[in-house]
Design a protein around this motif. Structure first.
Motif, PDB file in Angstrom:
ATOM      1  N   SER A 166      10.272  15.439  12.389  1.00 59.01           N
ATOM      2  CA  SER A 166      10.933  15.198  11.539  1.00 59.01           C
ATOM      3  C   SER A 166      10.394  13.692  11.433  1.00 59.01           C
ATOM      4  CB  SER A 166      12.731  15.362  11.851  1.00 59.01           C
ATOM      5  OG  SER A 166      13.730  14.819   9.824  1.00 59.01           O
ATOM      6  N   ALA A 167      10.640  13.067  10.115  1.00 62.55           N
ATOM      7  CA  ALA A 167       9.780  11.695   9.987  1.00 62.55           C
ATOM      8  C   ALA A 167      10.650  11.279   8.413  1.00 62.55           C
ATOM      9  CB  ALA A 167       8.004  11.328   9.374  1.00 62.55           C
ATOM     10  N   PRO A 168      11.785  10.449   9.124  1.00 65.52           N
ATOM     11  CA  PRO A 168      12.219   9.711   7.347  1.00 65.52           C
ATOM     12  C   PRO A 168      11.743   8.757   7.440  1.00 65.52           C
ATOM     13  CG  PRO A 168      13.212   8.801   9.769  1.00 65.52           C
ATOM     14  CD  PRO A 168      12.222   9.453   9.806  1.00 65.52           C
ATOM     15  N   THR A 169      10.136   8.817   6.949  1.00 67.62           N
ATOM     16  CA  THR A 169       8.956   7.791   5.955  1.00 67.62           C
ATOM     17  C   THR A 169       7.884   8.249   5.441  1.00 67.62           C
ATOM     18  OG1 THR A 169       7.034   6.659   6.785  1.00 67.62           O
ATOM     19  CG2 THR A 169       9.056   7.107   8.516  1.00 67.62           C
ATOM     20  N   THR A 170       7.652   8.044   4.527  1.00 68.54           N
ATOM     21  CA  THR A 170       7.035   8.728   3.519  1.00 68.54           C
ATOM     22  C   THR A 170       5.572   8.708   3.681  1.00 68.54           C
ATOM     23  OG1 THR A 170       6.594   7.051   1.813  1.00 68.54           O
ATOM     24  CG2 THR A 170       8.615   8.449   1.387  1.00 68.54           C
ATOM     25  N   VAL A 171       5.409   7.745   4.600  1.00 69.53           N
ATOM     26  CA  VAL A 171       3.620   7.272   5.518  1.00 69.53           C
ATOM     27  C   VAL A 171       3.810   8.086   6.901  1.00 69.53           C
ATOM     28  CG1 VAL A 171       2.564   5.384   6.557  1.00 69.53           C
ATOM     29  CG2 VAL A 171       4.101   5.068   4.379  1.00 69.53           C
ATOM     30  N   GLY A 172       4.977   8.279   7.403  1.00 69.18           N
ATOM     31  CA  GLY A 172       5.075   8.943   8.665  1.00 69.18           C
ATOM     32  C   GLY A 172       4.843  10.942   8.680  1.00 69.18           C
ATOM     33  N   ILE A 173       5.377  10.717   7.656  1.00 66.98           N
ATOM     34  CA  ILE A 173       5.669  12.954   7.200  1.00 66.98           C
ATOM     35  C   ILE A 173       4.030  12.989   6.738  1.00 66.98           C
ATOM     36  CG2 ILE A 173       6.417  12.234   4.987  1.00 66.98           C
ATOM     37  CD1 ILE A 173       7.936  14.904   5.348  1.00 66.98           C
ATOM     38  N   VAL A 174       3.428  12.386   5.958  1.00 70.41           N
ATOM     39  CA  VAL A 174       1.997  13.020   5.705  1.00 70.41           C
ATOM     40  C   VAL A 174       1.154  12.962   6.977  1.00 70.41           C
ATOM     41  CG1 VAL A 174       0.749  12.837   3.919  1.00 70.41           C
ATOM     42  CG2 VAL A 174       2.558  11.940   3.134  1.00 70.41           C
ATOM     43  N   ALA A 175       1.869  11.645   7.633  1.00 68.95           N
ATOM     44  CA  ALA A 175       0.029  11.917   8.696  1.00 68.95           C
ATOM     45  C   ALA A 175       0.980  12.718  10.037  1.00 68.95           C
ATOM     46  CB  ALA A 175       0.788  10.193   9.279  1.00 68.95           C
ATOM     47  N   PHE A 222       6.623   2.261  -2.761  1.00 67.53           N
ATOM     48  CA  PHE A 222       6.880   1.442  -3.773  1.00 67.53           C
ATOM     49  C   PHE A 222       6.357   1.228  -5.188  1.00 67.53           C
ATOM     50  CE2 PHE A 222       8.093   0.447   1.386  1.00 67.53           C
ATOM     51  CZ  PHE A 222       9.306   0.161   0.549  1.00 67.53           C
ATOM     52  N   VAL A 223       5.192   1.684  -4.973  1.00 68.52           N
ATOM     53  CA  VAL A 223       4.491   1.564  -5.847  1.00 68.52           C
ATOM     54  C   VAL A 223       5.586   2.796  -6.751  1.00 68.52           C
ATOM     55  CG1 VAL A 223       2.669   2.596  -7.600  1.00 68.52           C
ATOM     56  CG2 VAL A 223       2.457   1.230  -4.578  1.00 68.52           C
ATOM     57  N   ALA A 224       6.086   3.381  -6.758  1.00 63.68           N
ATOM     58  CA  ALA A 224       7.159   4.555  -7.640  1.00 63.68           C
ATOM     59  C   ALA A 224       7.624   3.421  -8.154  1.00 63.68           C
ATOM     60  CB  ALA A 224       7.533   5.711  -6.739  1.00 63.68           C
ATOM     61  N   ALA A 225       8.484   2.897  -7.032  1.00 63.87           N
ATOM     62  CA  ALA A 225       9.693   2.020  -7.039  1.00 63.87           C
ATOM     63  C   ALA A 225       9.843   0.473  -8.406  1.00 63.87           C
ATOM     64  CB  ALA A 225      10.438   1.099  -5.749  1.00 63.87           C
ATOM     65  N   GLY A 226       7.904  -0.481  -8.000  1.00 61.50           N
ATOM     66  CA  GLY A 226       7.841  -0.400  -8.919  1.00 61.50           C
ATOM     67  C   GLY A 226       7.523  -0.499 -10.108  1.00 61.50           C
ATOM     68  N   LYS A 227       7.451   0.735 -10.114  1.00 59.45           N
ATOM     69  CA  LYS A 227       7.167   1.832 -12.157  1.00 59.45           C
ATOM     70  C   LYS A 227       8.685   1.667 -12.474  1.00 59.45           C
ATOM     71  CE  LYS A 227       3.568   5.008 -11.585  1.00 59.45           C
ATOM     72  NZ  LYS A 227       4.272   6.410 -11.333  1.00 59.45           N
ATOM     73  N   GLY A 228       9.708   1.776 -11.966  1.00 51.90           N
ATOM     74  CA  GLY A 228      11.271   2.248 -11.868  1.00 51.90           C
ATOM     75  C   GLY A 228      11.606   0.506 -12.125  1.00 51.90           C
ATOM     76  N   ALA A 229      10.732  -0.747 -11.478  1.00 51.21           N
ATOM     77  CA  ALA A 229      11.062  -1.750 -12.218  1.00 51.21           C
ATOM     78  C   ALA A 229      10.847  -2.452 -13.907  1.00 51.21           C
ATOM     79  CB  ALA A 229      11.049  -3.157 -10.848  1.00 51.21           C
ATOM     80  N   GLU A 230       9.585  -1.827 -13.828  1.00 51.83           N
ATOM     81  CA  GLU A 230       8.868  -2.463 -14.938  1.00 51.83           C
ATOM     82  C   GLU A 230       9.593  -1.551 -16.155  1.00 51.83           C
ATOM     83  OE1 GLU A 230       6.541  -3.625 -15.687  1.00 51.83           O
ATOM     84  OE2 GLU A 230       5.152  -4.310 -14.173  1.00 51.83           O
ATOM     85  N   GLY A 280       0.956  -1.300  -0.086  1.00 50.73           N
ATOM     86  CA  GLY A 280      -0.240  -0.270   0.335  1.00 50.73           C
ATOM     87  C   GLY A 280       0.783   1.471   0.326  1.00 50.73           C
ATOM     88  N   ASN A 281       2.180   0.947   0.225  1.00 47.07           N
ATOM     89  CA  ASN A 281       2.711   2.534   0.080  1.00 47.07           C
ATOM     90  C   ASN A 281       3.151   3.031  -1.224  1.00 47.07           C
ATOM     91  OD1 ASN A 281       5.716   3.546   0.435  1.00 47.07           O
ATOM     92  ND2 ASN A 281       6.263   2.873   2.214  1.00 47.07           N
ATOM     93  N   GLY A 282       3.254   3.773  -1.083  1.00 51.40           N
ATOM     94  CA  GLY A 282       3.301   4.930  -2.187  1.00 51.40           C
ATOM     95  C   GLY A 282       5.093   5.291  -2.963  1.00 51.40           C
ATOM     96  N   PHE A 332       7.672  18.537  -9.752  1.00 45.07           N
ATOM     97  CA  PHE A 332       8.060  17.288  -8.699  1.00 45.07           C
ATOM     98  C   PHE A 332       7.196  16.058  -8.748  1.00 45.07           C
ATOM     99  CE2 PHE A 332      11.974  19.602  -9.237  1.00 45.07           C
ATOM    100  CZ  PHE A 332      12.887  17.999  -9.900  1.00 45.07           C
ATOM    101  N   SER A 333       5.394  16.995  -8.451  1.00 40.28           N
ATOM    102  CA  SER A 333       5.094  16.250  -7.869  1.00 40.28           C
ATOM    103  C   SER A 333       3.805  14.995  -8.635  1.00 40.28           C
ATOM    104  CB  SER A 333       4.008  17.063  -6.745  1.00 40.28           C
ATOM    105  OG  SER A 333       3.112  17.947  -8.310  1.00 40.28           O
ATOM    106  N   SER A 334       3.543  15.604  -9.880  1.00 34.74           N
ATOM    107  CA  SER A 334       3.347  14.577 -11.126  1.00 34.74           C
ATOM    108  C   SER A 334       4.143  13.762 -11.706  1.00 34.74           C
ATOM    109  CB  SER A 334       2.603  15.666 -12.356  1.00 34.74           C
ATOM    110  OG  SER A 334       4.110  15.979 -12.404  1.00 34.74           O
ATOM    111  N   ILE A 335       5.517  13.499 -10.752  1.00 37.56           N
ATOM    112  CA  ILE A 335       5.983  12.145 -11.435  1.00 37.56           C
ATOM    113  C   ILE A 335       6.209  11.068 -10.180  1.00 37.56           C
ATOM    114  CG2 ILE A 335       9.003  11.565 -11.755  1.00 37.56           C
ATOM    115  CD1 ILE A 335       8.670  14.867 -13.272  1.00 37.56           C
ATOM    116  N   PHE A 336       6.628  11.679  -9.112  1.00 39.11           N
ATOM    117  CA  PHE A 336       6.441  10.340  -7.923  1.00 39.11           C
ATOM    118  C   PHE A 336       6.050  11.287  -7.229  1.00 39.11           C
ATOM    119  CE2 PHE A 336      11.305  12.231  -8.807  1.00 39.11           C
ATOM    120  CZ  PHE A 336      11.457  12.017  -7.200  1.00 39.11           C
TER     121      PHE A 336
END
Ligand code: RAM
Length: 333
Positions: A219-228, A43-51, A39-41, A329-333
């Motif tokens: 300071s949240a060194p996590t993309t999930v934590g910072i938004v929350a 990794f979805v972006a990393a998956g795009k790079g893998a594709e 569910g973490n965005g 950058f917000s439309s890229i990842f």
């Protein structure tokens, strides 16, 4: 009578058998990309790079997978399923550096290439680890970002991390500690763990806000934590009093940069990270490179890496985002 009729098979089944024969005869490389959780965005972006890497390599498919929650137990189940599927490589961001080792060793014994990326596996459980950037630099960055916007460089800050067992966040927090002396006005009052789950991170941020009424930054060194955390600061009416920063995806933080809940944050390119980890896996599968200290491995359009004594390597420096560049950058990842 045709053999098909003799066997008494329906047309649909015959067609599907023929198709599966065709598929099986294609020499396809299958690379599994295992997220901390699906569910973490990030990794979805990393998956795009893998594709993207798979397309460039050709004859390669990506299986993007992971547990629904960021736990080592969930990842072990996923790894065992991938071993049964006989994939060619597992590219994984680990929820725990040690707990995954036995399952990944089993994979390696069966000839599966194992590359950890982002959050590493202990060296005995993988061939190569790809860090997004130098651990020391990320550690310094997550405290500097908080210090940057403190009035007169002075104030109380708290860290809101991911899971307590995550290799990457723990390494960054440890590295940050070695830089406390560089920011004498900064007082770190707490480190809490939101487990890379939005709700838990939100509650932990609320706890920080009520326990430390004069807190100046989270300071949240996590993309999930910072938004929350940004949402919790907003809901508590603390925009302008508590600056939320750390590591984030521009797409997920644009609104909080605009509202002022966050003045700035940093990140590397998660698409490039997934792309590069997949390229490394492919080069190991094909025998173009060996997982040994000093080895130089091509990472396609991104360049090349050289493995250190732990068979790990780091990519580029993180980049800082703020109101001046977020829209780009917000439309890229
Ligand atoms: C979260 C994950 C990931 C980390 C980023 C910064 O998405 O914890 O592992 O690299 O944040």
């Amino acid at each position: 009578m045709t053999p098909i009729k003799t066997l008494g098979l329906g047309t649909a089944l015959v067609t599907s058998l023929m198709l599966s024969t065709v598929t099986a005869s294609v020499a396809e490389t299958r690379i599994a990309v295992v997220a901390k959780d699906i569910g973490n965005g990030f990794f979805v972006a990393a998956g795009k790079g893998a594709e993207e890497a798979a397309k460039e390599i050709g004859d390669t498919s990506i299986i993007f997978t992971g547990p629904t929650e960021p736990t080592a137990e969930g990842q072990i189940e996923v790894i065992n399923a991938l071993i049964a599927q006989k994939v060619d490589a597992i590219v994984i961001s680990a929820n725990d550096p040690d707990a995954l080792v036995p399952a990944l060793q089993k994979a390696k014994q069966r000839g599966i290439v194992v590359v950890s990326f982002d959050s590493g596996v202990a060296p005995e459980g993988r061939d190569v680890q790809l860090d997004p950037s130098s651990v020391d630099l990320i550690g310094k960055t997550i405290i500097k970002l908080a210090a940057d916007h403190l009035p007169d460089g002075k104030g109380k800050i708290a860290f809101l991390s991911g899971t307590a067992t995550a290799t990457n966040q723990n390494a960054w927090l440890a590295a940050a500690k070695t830089h406390y002396g560089d920011f004498p006005g900064v007082e770190v009052v707490a480190t809490v763990y939101g487990d890379d789950l939005f709700d838990k991170s939100y509650r932990e941020a609320q706890g920080l806000i009520s326990t430390h009424p004069d807190l100046a930054a989270i300071s949240a060194p996590t993309t999930v934590g910072i938004v929350a955390a940004a949402q919790a600061v907003t809901d508590a009416g603390k925009i302008g009093k508590i600056n939320v920063t750390g590591l984030a995806l521009p797409s997920e933080m644009a609104a909080h940069i605009k509202s002022g809940a966050s003045k700035s944050f940093a990140i590397w390119n998660p698409i490039d990270l997934g792309y590069s980890a997949t390229m490394i896996a492919n080069n190991l599968i094909k025998g173009n490179a060996k997982a040994e200290p000093g080895a130089e491995i091509s990472i396609g359009r991104v360049g090349k890496i050289t493995l250190d004594d732990n068979r790990s390597a780091a990519m580029s420096d993180p980049f800082t985002y703020d109101a001046s560049n977020i829209d780009q950058f917000s439309s890229i990842f």
